[in-house]
Scaffold this active site. Structure first.
Site, PDB file in Angstrom:
ATOM      1  NE  ARG A   1      -1.905   3.376   2.579  1.00  0.00           N
ATOM      2  CZ  ARG A   1      -1.374   4.571   2.418  1.00  0.00           C
ATOM      3  NH1 ARG A   1      -0.108   4.722   2.120  1.00  0.00           N
ATOM      4  NH2 ARG A   1      -2.095   5.652   2.542  1.00  0.00           N
TER       5      ARG A   1
ATOM      6  CG  HIS B   1       3.632   7.230   0.030  1.00  0.00           C
ATOM      7  ND1 HIS B   1       2.999   8.432   0.233  1.00  0.00           N
ATOM      8  CD2 HIS B   1       3.195   6.403   1.009  1.00  0.00           C
ATOM      9  CE1 HIS B   1       2.223   8.342   1.300  1.00  0.00           C
ATOM     10  NE2 HIS B   1       2.316   7.118   1.782  1.00  0.00           N
TER      11      HIS B   1
END
Length: 114
Positions: free
Chosen positions: A75, A80
């Site tokens: 995730r 990011h």
């Protein structure tokens, strides 16, 4: 099992079902050439990782065979570092890990309901 964990497991099962529906009928090349599906799958992986982060430590320790940390780590990478994410790796993860994860989560809920 805590009520909150049951809710999260249900949502995780829903998210895995969504991913499988999104890639249904696609092969590797079809996935790589479908920008909408790639982005949608990545967003769903983010959702899965975020849900996993909210599961109680107690439940995680009861099921150490599930790679909780790796799921939440994916995730973080997907959220990011999306621009450097290798879609080949996303495809491999989706093809090899999503269905088994769904099956494990379903068994967890079944065990708890007995």
């Amino acid at each position: 099992m805590k009520f909150k964990d049951k809710q999260i497991l249900g949502k995780l099962i829903d998210e895995t079902t969504i991913i499988m529906q999104m890639i249904d009928g696609l092969n590797y090349n079809g996935f790589l050439n479908d920008e909408k599906t790639k982005r949608a799958v990545c967003m769903t992986l983010i959702n899965i990782g975020e849900l996993v982060k909210n599961i109680s430590d107690e439940l995680k320790s009861d099921y150490p065979e599930i790679p909780w940390r790796a799921i939440s780590g994916l995730r973080d990478i997907t959220a990011h570092k999306y621009q450097t994410l290798r879609m080949e790796d996303v495809w491999k993860t989706v093809i090899s890990d999503v269905e088994p994860l769904k099956q494990r989560l379903e068994k967890m809920l079944e065990r708890d309901s007995k």
